[in-house]
Design a protein around this motif. Structure first.
Motif, PDB file in Angstrom:
ATOM      1  N   MET A 242       1.915   2.331 -15.712  1.00  0.00           N
ATOM      2  CA  MET A 242       1.765   1.535 -16.804  1.00  0.00           C
ATOM      3  C   MET A 242       2.365   2.572 -17.919  1.00  0.00           C
ATOM      4  O   MET A 242       3.501   1.933 -18.523  1.00  0.00           O
ATOM      5  CB  MET A 242       0.498   1.198 -17.312  1.00  0.00           C
ATOM      6  N   VAL A 243       2.305   3.913 -18.235  1.00  0.00           N
ATOM      7  CA  VAL A 243       2.853   4.544 -19.270  1.00  0.00           C
ATOM      8  C   VAL A 243       4.416   4.594 -18.887  1.00  0.00           C
ATOM      9  O   VAL A 243       5.109   4.305 -19.899  1.00  0.00           O
ATOM     10  CB  VAL A 243       2.233   5.935 -19.269  1.00  0.00           C
ATOM     11  N   MET A 244       4.928   4.893 -17.732  1.00  0.00           N
ATOM     12  CA  MET A 244       6.201   4.981 -17.467  1.00  0.00           C
ATOM     13  C   MET A 244       6.955   3.685 -17.747  1.00  0.00           C
ATOM     14  O   MET A 244       7.920   3.493 -18.320  1.00  0.00           O
ATOM     15  CB  MET A 244       6.455   5.253 -15.954  1.00  0.00           C
ATOM     16  N   LEU A 245       6.164   2.638 -17.211  1.00  0.00           N
ATOM     17  CA  LEU A 245       6.840   0.957 -17.538  1.00  0.00           C
ATOM     18  C   LEU A 245       7.274   0.878 -19.000  1.00  0.00           C
ATOM     19  O   LEU A 245       8.117   0.391 -19.254  1.00  0.00           O
ATOM     20  CB  LEU A 245       6.223  -0.018 -16.965  1.00  0.00           C
TER      21      LEU A 245
ATOM     22  N   GLY B  85      -6.024   5.193  -9.301  1.00  0.00           N
ATOM     23  CA  GLY B  85      -6.115   4.652 -10.864  1.00  0.00           C
ATOM     24  C   GLY B  85      -5.384   5.581 -11.785  1.00  0.00           C
ATOM     25  O   GLY B  85      -4.536   4.948 -12.828  1.00  0.00           O
ATOM     26  N   TYR B  86      -5.186   6.676 -11.584  1.00  0.00           N
ATOM     27  CA  TYR B  86      -4.421   7.705 -12.514  1.00  0.00           C
ATOM     28  C   TYR B  86      -3.004   7.385 -12.043  1.00  0.00           C
ATOM     29  O   TYR B  86      -2.073   7.110 -12.994  1.00  0.00           O
ATOM     30  CB  TYR B  86      -4.835   9.025 -12.045  1.00  0.00           C
ATOM     31  N   ILE B  87      -2.598   7.116 -10.929  1.00  0.00           N
ATOM     32  CA  ILE B  87      -1.196   6.692 -10.702  1.00  0.00           C
ATOM     33  C   ILE B  87      -0.950   5.279 -11.271  1.00  0.00           C
ATOM     34  O   ILE B  87       0.131   4.922 -11.845  1.00  0.00           O
ATOM     35  CB  ILE B  87      -0.886   6.460  -9.167  1.00  0.00           C
ATOM     36  N   CYS B  88      -1.929   4.443 -11.132  1.00  0.00           N
ATOM     37  CA  CYS B  88      -1.683   2.908 -11.904  1.00  0.00           C
ATOM     38  C   CYS B  88      -1.503   3.167 -13.445  1.00  0.00           C
ATOM     39  O   CYS B  88      -0.535   2.575 -13.878  1.00  0.00           O
ATOM     40  CB  CYS B  88      -2.928   2.358 -11.492  1.00  0.00           C
TER      41      CYS B  88
ATOM     42  N   ASN C  22       1.059  -1.138  -0.033  1.00  0.00           N
ATOM     43  CA  ASN C  22       0.009  -0.032  -0.031  1.00  0.00           C
ATOM     44  C   ASN C  22       0.841   1.097   0.036  1.00  0.00           C
ATOM     45  O   ASN C  22       1.465   1.505   1.161  1.00  0.00           O
ATOM     46  CB  ASN C  22      -0.886  -0.097   1.203  1.00  0.00           C
ATOM     47  N   VAL C  23       0.954   1.892  -1.090  1.00  0.00           N
ATOM     48  CA  VAL C  23       2.013   2.884  -1.433  1.00  0.00           C
ATOM     49  C   VAL C  23       1.514   4.256  -0.847  1.00  0.00           C
ATOM     50  O   VAL C  23       0.330   4.574  -1.460  1.00  0.00           O
ATOM     51  CB  VAL C  23       2.420   2.927  -2.968  1.00  0.00           C
TER      52      VAL C  23
ATOM     53  N   PHE D 183       5.283   5.782  -6.922  1.00  0.00           N
ATOM     54  CA  PHE D 183       4.709   4.538  -7.061  1.00  0.00           C
ATOM     55  C   PHE D 183       5.548   3.408  -7.796  1.00  0.00           C
ATOM     56  O   PHE D 183       5.940   2.427  -7.387  1.00  0.00           O
ATOM     57  CB  PHE D 183       3.242   4.736  -7.849  1.00  0.00           C
ATOM     58  N   TYR D 184       6.214   4.076  -8.736  1.00  0.00           N
ATOM     59  CA  TYR D 184       7.044   3.483  -9.609  1.00  0.00           C
ATOM     60  C   TYR D 184       8.361   2.999  -9.120  1.00  0.00           C
ATOM     61  O   TYR D 184       8.639   1.769  -8.864  1.00  0.00           O
ATOM     62  CB  TYR D 184       7.589   4.419 -10.746  1.00  0.00           C
ATOM     63  N   CYS D 185       8.850   3.851  -8.071  1.00  0.00           N
ATOM     64  CA  CYS D 185       9.881   3.393  -7.219  1.00  0.00           C
ATOM     65  C   CYS D 185       9.711   2.541  -6.336  1.00  0.00           C
ATOM     66  O   CYS D 185      10.248   1.519  -6.102  1.00  0.00           O
ATOM     67  CB  CYS D 185      10.705   4.856  -6.560  1.00  0.00           C
TER      68      CYS D 185
END
Length: 153
Positions: A109-112, A102-105, A54-55, A72-74
């Motif tokens: 996904m875009v960053m990945l 959901g926006y963070i998620c 849970n970030v 979140f990515y880190c």
């Protein structure tokens, strides 16, 4: 440094190769916290038989995009890189979040994808993601900074 709460069901403690979910709390990106989601995510972990991370990503307006997504990515990368110590399978990691989470998620996904790392996440479940600009098309609902930088409508 970003706080991450770990919800591990009792019957999974000491076991290896568990499935896991990295979760971003809701709150429109401006409110909410990982602490508020403790009860719900503990139940999710128990009922789904998985470890839930849970970030507690940083919030706007103090934090500008993409820094909240980077938090979140880190956290996701840390979980994957340290999967053995968490008792999880690095090949069975999902991400999720609701509303602002959901926006963070989606942003993650875009960053990945941009970094050719999409393979790191097995599944993504953005829940009622905050993606549209419905509330931001009216200049009266914008911050002064957003109004100054918005294209003419």
């Amino acid at each position: 440094q970003v706080k991450v709460l770990v919800h591990t069901p009792k019957d999974l403690i000491g076991k290896a190769n568990n499935i896991s979910m990295v979760y971003a709390h809701g709150g429109a990106g401006i409110s909410g916290s990982a602490d508020l989601y403790k009860p719900a995510l503990s139940l999710l972990a128990k009922e789904s038989d998985m470890v839930v991370f849970n970030v507690d990503y940083r919030l706007a307006p103090e934090t500008k995009c993409p820094n909240n997504i980077l938090d979140f990515y880190c956290a996701l990368k840390h979980v994957i890189e340290n999967s053995a110590s968490f008792g999880i399978d690095s090949q069975k990691v999902g991400i999720s979040g609701e509303s602002g989470g959901g926006y963070i998620c989606f942003g993650t996904m875009v960053m990945l994808a941009q970094r050719d790392e999409s393979h790191l996440v097995r599944a993504a479940f953005p829940i009622i993601p905050m993606l549209g600009d419905y509330f931001f098309s009216d200049s009266m609902s914008m911050t002064e900074e957003e109004r100054d930088n918005a294209p003419a409508m």
